[in-house]
Design an enzyme around this catalytic site. Sequence first.
Site, PDB file in Angstrom:
ATOM      1  N   SER A 150       0.971  -1.291  -0.048  1.00 49.95           N
ATOM      2  CA  SER A 150       0.036   0.104  -0.006  1.00 49.95           C
ATOM      3  C   SER A 150       1.081   1.187   0.147  1.00 49.95           C
ATOM      4  O   SER A 150       2.073   1.256   0.408  1.00 49.95           O
ATOM      5  CB  SER A 150      -0.860   0.121   1.090  1.00 49.95           C
ATOM      6  OG  SER A 150      -1.335   1.402   1.542  1.00 49.95           O
ATOM      7  N   TYR A 168      -0.552   0.341  10.128  1.00 45.53           N
ATOM      8  CA  TYR A 168      -0.749  -0.272   8.951  1.00 45.53           C
ATOM      9  C   TYR A 168       0.395   0.036   8.007  1.00 45.53           C
ATOM     10  O   TYR A 168       0.858  -0.715   7.397  1.00 45.53           O
ATOM     11  CB  TYR A 168      -1.870   0.348   8.218  1.00 45.53           C
ATOM     12  CG  TYR A 168      -2.392  -0.042   7.077  1.00 45.53           C
ATOM     13  CD1 TYR A 168      -2.780  -1.364   6.797  1.00 45.53           C
ATOM     14  CD2 TYR A 168      -2.345   0.704   5.888  1.00 45.53           C
ATOM     15  CE1 TYR A 168      -3.034  -1.878   5.480  1.00 45.53           C
ATOM     16  CE2 TYR A 168      -2.804   0.255   4.489  1.00 45.53           C
ATOM     17  CZ  TYR A 168      -2.771  -1.143   4.525  1.00 45.53           C
ATOM     18  OH  TYR A 168      -3.369  -1.629   3.160  1.00 45.53           O
TER      19      TYR A 168
END
Length: 265
Positions: A150, A168
Site C-alpha cells: 500500500s 498499517y
Amino acid sequence: MGDLDGKVALVTGASRGIGAAIARRLAAAGAAVAVSARTVAEGESRFAGTIAGTVAQIEAAGGRAIAVRADLSKPAERESLVEQVAGRLGPIDVLVNNAAVTWFTPVTEFSEKQYALMFEVQVTAPFDLSRRVVPGMRERGGGVILNISSRAAIHPPPTRAGRGGTVYGMCKAALERFSTGLAAELHPDGIRVNALSPVKVVPTPGTLFHHLTTEDDPNAEPDDVMADAAYALCRPTPAGAEPLTGRVTYSQDLLDELGAAGARS
C-alpha cells in the site's frame, strides 16, 4: 491456452476485493488457483464475499480453483494451507500474499492484541508462507512471490494529519523491505519477488468500511487494474526481457511502463 497453464497459484485474502480479482485474473491466464481466507460462507463476516464465491466465479468463467479456509494468524493453519494446496493441486508456483487485518486507530489508542495480530497476518504470515514454498520453487527452477502492499508504506510528512494508519503503514513498509531482500536472496534461483500497491484507493468492502473511499468515487481505482498489474508480475518473463524482480511498484505505473495491452495478453 494461457501463459500460466500448468501453474499452481495460491492467493490469500481472496474472498473479496483485490485478492478475489487477482485470483480471477490468474485463473483466466490458465493457472489452477487456490483461494484462501477465513470466510467460507456468507454471514461469517461483516463483509460480503467468500472464498466459495470466488471459486464459483472462476469456475463459471471456465477456470480451475479450490477454496481452502485458513486463519493466517495461526502458524499451524499456515502450514496446513500450503500442504493442502500442494496435495490437491500440486506444488505452488505463484504465491500472492494479499491477506490483511487492519485497524485505523491512533497509536495511543492501539491495543497490544490489535498490534500483534496486524503484524502476524500482514508481515509474519507472508514471511512464513514464502519460506514454505521456496524449497519447491528452487527444485523446479523458478517461481513467483508477490506481496500486496500500500502507499501507506511511504513516509508521511510530519505536518500532515493522519487517519490512524501508522501501524498499517509500518506493516506495509516491513513487507516491502522483506520483498526486496528476499528478491536479492532468491535471484540466483530464478525466483522473482515483488511488492505491488494500488496507485489509488480501491473500493473494496474493507476500504468502504473504513471510509477511505466510496462506491461512486471517480478517483478510485478499479480492482481489475491491480489484477492486471499482479498478472504482469506473475506471468513468465517474455523472451528477451529482463525478469521483473525486487520491485516496489504501483499498479497503473507498472501497466504504463509495460504497456497495458502487453500486460493483459
